[in-house]
Motif scaffolding. Structure first.
Motif, PDB file in Angstrom:
ATOM      1  N   LEU A  34       0.829  -1.208   0.000  1.00  0.00           N
ATOM      2  CA  LEU A  34       0.000   0.000   0.000  1.00  0.00           C
ATOM      3  C   LEU A  34       0.862   1.256   0.000  1.00  0.00           C
ATOM      4  CD1 LEU A  34      -3.041   0.535  -0.007  1.00  0.00           C
ATOM      5  CD2 LEU A  34      -2.952   0.748   2.480  1.00  0.00           C
ATOM      6  N   ASP A  35       1.990   1.215   0.714  1.00  0.00           N
ATOM      7  CA  ASP A  35       2.893   2.372   0.750  1.00  0.00           C
ATOM      8  C   ASP A  35       3.482   2.661  -0.629  1.00  0.00           C
ATOM      9  OD1 ASP A  35       2.450   2.765   3.415  1.00  0.00           O
ATOM     10  OD2 ASP A  35       4.284   1.766   4.092  1.00  0.00           O
ATOM     11  N   ALA A  36       3.864   1.618  -1.362  1.00  0.00           N
ATOM     12  CA  ALA A  36       4.443   1.796  -2.697  1.00  0.00           C
ATOM     13  C   ALA A  36       3.403   2.358  -3.663  1.00  0.00           C
ATOM     14  CB  ALA A  36       4.996   0.473  -3.217  1.00  0.00           C
ATOM     15  N   VAL A  37       2.171   1.878  -3.548  1.00  0.00           N
ATOM     16  CA  VAL A  37       1.092   2.384  -4.400  1.00  0.00           C
ATOM     17  C   VAL A  37       0.834   3.850  -4.094  1.00  0.00           C
ATOM     18  CG1 VAL A  37      -1.387   2.238  -4.851  1.00  0.00           C
ATOM     19  CG2 VAL A  37      -0.013   0.154  -4.752  1.00  0.00           C
ATOM     20  N   ALA A  38       0.796   4.201  -2.809  1.00  0.00           N
ATOM     21  CA  ALA A  38       0.552   5.594  -2.416  1.00  0.00           C
ATOM     22  C   ALA A  38       1.647   6.514  -2.940  1.00  0.00           C
ATOM     23  CB  ALA A  38       0.461   5.693  -0.894  1.00  0.00           C
ATOM     24  N   ALA A  39       2.885   6.043  -2.907  1.00  0.00           N
ATOM     25  CA  ALA A  39       4.000   6.856  -3.410  1.00  0.00           C
ATOM     26  C   ALA A  39       3.850   7.121  -4.907  1.00  0.00           C
ATOM     27  CB  ALA A  39       5.314   6.145  -3.123  1.00  0.00           C
ATOM     28  N   ASN A  40       3.328   6.153  -5.637  1.00  0.00           N
ATOM     29  CA  ASN A  40       3.120   6.335  -7.078  1.00  0.00           C
ATOM     30  C   ASN A  40       1.927   7.252  -7.352  1.00  0.00           C
ATOM     31  OD1 ASN A  40       4.149   5.843  -9.600  1.00  0.00           O
ATOM     32  ND2 ASN A  40       3.432   3.753  -9.753  1.00  0.00           N
ATOM     33  N   ILE A  41       0.888   7.138  -6.536  1.00  0.00           N
ATOM     34  CA  ILE A  41      -0.283   8.000  -6.698  1.00  0.00           C
ATOM     35  C   ILE A  41       0.111   9.469  -6.567  1.00  0.00           C
ATOM     36  CG2 ILE A  41      -2.432   8.733  -5.558  1.00  0.00           C
ATOM     37  CD1 ILE A  41      -2.963   5.770  -4.971  1.00  0.00           C
ATOM     38  N   GLU A  42       1.049   9.755  -5.675  1.00  0.00           N
ATOM     39  CA  GLU A  42       1.476  11.139  -5.435  1.00  0.00           C
ATOM     40  C   GLU A  42       2.052  11.808  -6.685  1.00  0.00           C
ATOM     41  OE1 GLU A  42       4.106  10.522  -2.161  1.00  0.00           O
ATOM     42  OE2 GLU A  42       2.559  10.988  -0.658  1.00  0.00           O
ATOM     43  N   LYS A  43       2.440  11.010  -7.681  1.00  0.00           N
ATOM     44  CA  LYS A  43       3.009  11.564  -8.917  1.00  0.00           C
ATOM     45  C   LYS A  43       1.949  12.189  -9.813  1.00  0.00           C
ATOM     46  CE  LYS A  43       6.673   8.031  -9.013  1.00  0.00           C
ATOM     47  NZ  LYS A  43       7.217   6.878  -9.780  1.00  0.00           N
ATOM     48  N   ASP A  44       0.668  11.868  -9.574  1.00  0.00           N
ATOM     49  CA  ASP A  44      -0.415  12.393 -10.408  1.00  0.00           C
ATOM     50  C   ASP A  44      -1.316  13.286  -9.558  1.00  0.00           C
ATOM     51  OD1 ASP A  44      -3.051  12.576 -11.745  1.00  0.00           O
ATOM     52  OD2 ASP A  44      -2.143  11.229 -13.206  1.00  0.00           O
ATOM     53  N   PRO A  45      -1.263  14.611  -9.757  1.00  0.00           N
ATOM     54  CA  PRO A  45      -2.047  15.520  -8.908  1.00  0.00           C
ATOM     55  C   PRO A  45      -3.554  15.357  -9.053  1.00  0.00           C
ATOM     56  CG  PRO A  45      -1.021  16.709 -10.735  1.00  0.00           C
ATOM     57  CD  PRO A  45      -0.431  15.337 -10.724  1.00  0.00           C
ATOM     58  N   VAL A  46      -4.025  14.974 -10.245  1.00  0.00           N
ATOM     59  CA  VAL A  46      -5.470  14.814 -10.453  1.00  0.00           C
ATOM     60  C   VAL A  46      -5.980  13.617  -9.667  1.00  0.00           C
ATOM     61  CG1 VAL A  46      -7.273  14.342 -12.147  1.00  0.00           C
ATOM     62  CG2 VAL A  46      -5.426  15.930 -12.714  1.00  0.00           C
ATOM     63  N   ILE A  47      -5.291  12.482  -9.806  1.00  0.00           N
ATOM     64  CA  ILE A  47      -5.702  11.286  -9.066  1.00  0.00           C
ATOM     65  C   ILE A  47      -5.541  11.517  -7.569  1.00  0.00           C
ATOM     66  CG2 ILE A  47      -5.203   8.841  -8.658  1.00  0.00           C
ATOM     67  CD1 ILE A  47      -4.401   8.589 -11.573  1.00  0.00           C
ATOM     68  N   SER A  48      -4.471  12.178  -7.166  1.00  0.00           N
ATOM     69  CA  SER A  48      -4.242  12.462  -5.744  1.00  0.00           C
ATOM     70  C   SER A  48      -5.389  13.268  -5.148  1.00  0.00           C
ATOM     71  CB  SER A  48      -2.926  13.234  -5.570  1.00  0.00           C
ATOM     72  OG  SER A  48      -1.819  12.444  -5.923  1.00  0.00           O
ATOM     73  N   ALA A  49      -5.832  14.293  -5.884  1.00  0.00           N
ATOM     74  CA  ALA A  49      -6.925  15.140  -5.385  1.00  0.00           C
ATOM     75  C   ALA A  49      -8.203  14.328  -5.199  1.00  0.00           C
ATOM     76  CB  ALA A  49      -7.161  16.296  -6.354  1.00  0.00           C
ATOM     77  N   LYS A  50      -8.471  13.417  -6.135  1.00  0.00           N
ATOM     78  CA  LYS A  50      -9.681  12.602  -6.035  1.00  0.00           C
ATOM     79  C   LYS A  50      -9.590  11.605  -4.889  1.00  0.00           C
ATOM     80  CE  LYS A  50     -11.004  13.142 -10.877  1.00  0.00           C
ATOM     81  NZ  LYS A  50     -11.103  12.541 -12.210  1.00  0.00           N
ATOM     82  N   ILE A  51      -8.393  11.078  -4.670  1.00  0.00           N
ATOM     83  CA  ILE A  51      -8.186  10.154  -3.539  1.00  0.00           C
ATOM     84  C   ILE A  51      -8.461  10.870  -2.219  1.00  0.00           C
ATOM     85  CG2 ILE A  51      -6.424   8.869  -2.265  1.00  0.00           C
ATOM     86  CD1 ILE A  51      -7.165   7.407  -4.767  1.00  0.00           C
ATOM     87  N   LEU A  52      -7.918  12.063  -2.074  1.00  0.00           N
ATOM     88  CA  LEU A  52      -8.128  12.823  -0.835  1.00  0.00           C
ATOM     89  C   LEU A  52      -9.600  13.197  -0.663  1.00  0.00           C
ATOM     90  CD1 LEU A  52      -5.000  15.172  -0.813  1.00  0.00           C
ATOM     91  CD2 LEU A  52      -5.514  13.340   0.820  1.00  0.00           C
ATOM     92  N   ARG A  53     -10.232  13.580  -1.767  1.00  0.00           N
ATOM     93  CA  ARG A  53     -11.645  13.958  -1.698  1.00  0.00           C
ATOM     94  C   ARG A  53     -12.501  12.781  -1.245  1.00  0.00           C
ATOM     95  NH1 ARG A  53     -15.147  15.994  -6.926  1.00  0.00           N
ATOM     96  NH2 ARG A  53     -17.189  16.071  -5.918  1.00  0.00           N
ATOM     97  N   LEU A  54     -12.231  11.596  -1.776  1.00  0.00           N
ATOM     98  CA  LEU A  54     -13.010  10.420  -1.398  1.00  0.00           C
ATOM     99  C   LEU A  54     -12.723  10.019   0.047  1.00  0.00           C
ATOM    100  CD1 LEU A  54     -15.014   8.259  -2.390  1.00  0.00           C
ATOM    101  CD2 LEU A  54     -13.052   6.836  -2.954  1.00  0.00           C
ATOM    102  N   ALA A  55     -11.455  10.077   0.443  1.00  0.00           N
ATOM    103  CA  ALA A  55     -11.085   9.688   1.810  1.00  0.00           C
ATOM    104  C   ALA A  55     -11.746  10.585   2.849  1.00  0.00           C
ATOM    105  CB  ALA A  55      -9.565   9.727   1.970  1.00  0.00           C
ATOM    106  N   ASN A  56     -12.012  11.834   2.474  1.00  0.00           N
ATOM    107  CA  ASN A  56     -12.626  12.780   3.395  1.00  0.00           C
ATOM    108  C   ASN A  56     -14.134  12.921   3.187  1.00  0.00           C
ATOM    109  OD1 ASN A  56     -10.302  13.675   4.916  1.00  0.00           O
ATOM    110  ND2 ASN A  56      -9.587  14.650   3.049  1.00  0.00           N
ATOM    111  N   SER A  57     -14.710  12.057   2.349  1.00  0.00           N
ATOM    112  CA  SER A  57     -16.154  12.074   2.133  1.00  0.00           C
ATOM    113  C   SER A  57     -16.849  11.453   3.338  1.00  0.00           C
ATOM    114  CB  SER A  57     -16.509  11.309   0.860  1.00  0.00           C
ATOM    115  OG  SER A  57     -16.243   9.914   1.021  1.00  0.00           O
ATOM    116  N   ALA A  58     -18.160  11.640   3.394  1.00  0.00           N
ATOM    117  CA  ALA A  58     -18.927  11.153   4.550  1.00  0.00           C
ATOM    118  C   ALA A  58     -18.780   9.645   4.734  1.00  0.00           C
ATOM    119  CB  ALA A  58     -20.395  11.522   4.375  1.00  0.00           C
TER     120      ALA A  58
END
Length: 274
Positions: A34-58
């Protein structure tokens, strides 16, 4: 028209970002962390923003807000991350004309994907492959919208029909339907052959290669989705409408029970990405 001619009419072929392609390979690698996947996600700002938005959803928000991809990845979990990354990559690759309801299109795509996953789990097939095939089952329609806009406009302005009827109408007017177009796009994207076959044979699963279960799962999911759309959701009327021989081996009572939370979750994905 030949399918090759349709692709030739596109100014640019829709493409999945390189980071997303790498992530999809990571998700399919049993040794990925999971850590390696997260590090790769950080390379894409669009996907990163959506990940954060979903994680902070209700649905996922905990006692505190997620402010890092590592924390969001931990909160969401591997399967949810996989779904969101793939969905973000695919939905971001396409545009459509003003007469085409893109939001409704992705809502239906996620509905079929979620149903496919549940059917696969109940029948012992690969659930994540089923989900991916379901989410991408109608991407050929978006290619037709872009490459054959005059024909697409006529479809968009006509009354909505069932899935089989829509495929038949496209075949009548174009010589092919969105399953064949979607399978060709999947081939050009170098997606696994099992996904190419599921998309290609979704309207004729009995003609699929021997030993291939995914086309049947996808066809079953589409029939269920059409019934839900026509009869107000997970109702007795929808269940009664599923008299197709292709559905006979499914336990509809168990399926409908399992689908309630799944459909709501996938609606949230579609609304996030639309």
């Amino acid at each position: 028209m030949e399918i090759a001619s349709l692709f030739d009419q596109l100014h640019t072929l829709p493409s999945i970002p390189k980071v997303a392609q790498d992530l999809i390979l990571q998700f399919d690698n049993p040794n990925s962390s999971l850590d390696a996947v997260a590090a790769n996600i950080e390379k894409d700002p669009v996907i990163s923003a959506k990940i954060l938005r979903l994680a902070n959803s209700a649905r996922f928000r905990g006692a505190r807000e997620s402010t890092s991809i590592q924390d969001a990845a931990s909160r969401l979990g591997f399967n949810t991350l996989r779904t969101l990354v793939l969905a973000s990559a695919v939905t971001g690759a396409f545009k459509a004309g003003p007469s085409f309801d893109l939001k409704a299109f992705w809502m239906k795509s996620f509905e079929v994907a979620g149903i496919s996953r549940v059917i696969a789990k109940q029948t012992g097939a690969d659930a994540e492959t089923a989900f991916t095939s379901g989410m991408m089952h109608n991407i050929g329609e978006l290619l037709i919208q872009t490459g054959a806009p005059d024909v697409a406009e006529r479809f968009n302005s006509s009354a909505k029909g069932n899935t089989a009827g829509h495929v038949a109408s496209e075949n009548l007017r174009l010589g092919f339907g969105y399953p064949e177009v979607g399978a060709e796009l999947a081939r050009r994207w170098n997606l696994p052959k099992v996904i190419q076959e599921a998309i290609a044979y979704q309207a004729r699963p009995l003609q699929s290669p021997e030993g291939s279960s995914q086309p049947t799962i996808l066809a079953q999911a589409i029939l269920v989705a059409d019934a839900l759309d026509s009869h107000g959701g997970l109702t007795d009327e929808a269940k009664a409408a599923l008299g197709n021989p292709l559905i006979e081996k499914l336990d509809l009572d168990a399926l409908f029970t399992a689908l309630a939370p799944v459909i709501e979750a996938d609606k949230a994905f579609a609304q996030l990405l639309a």
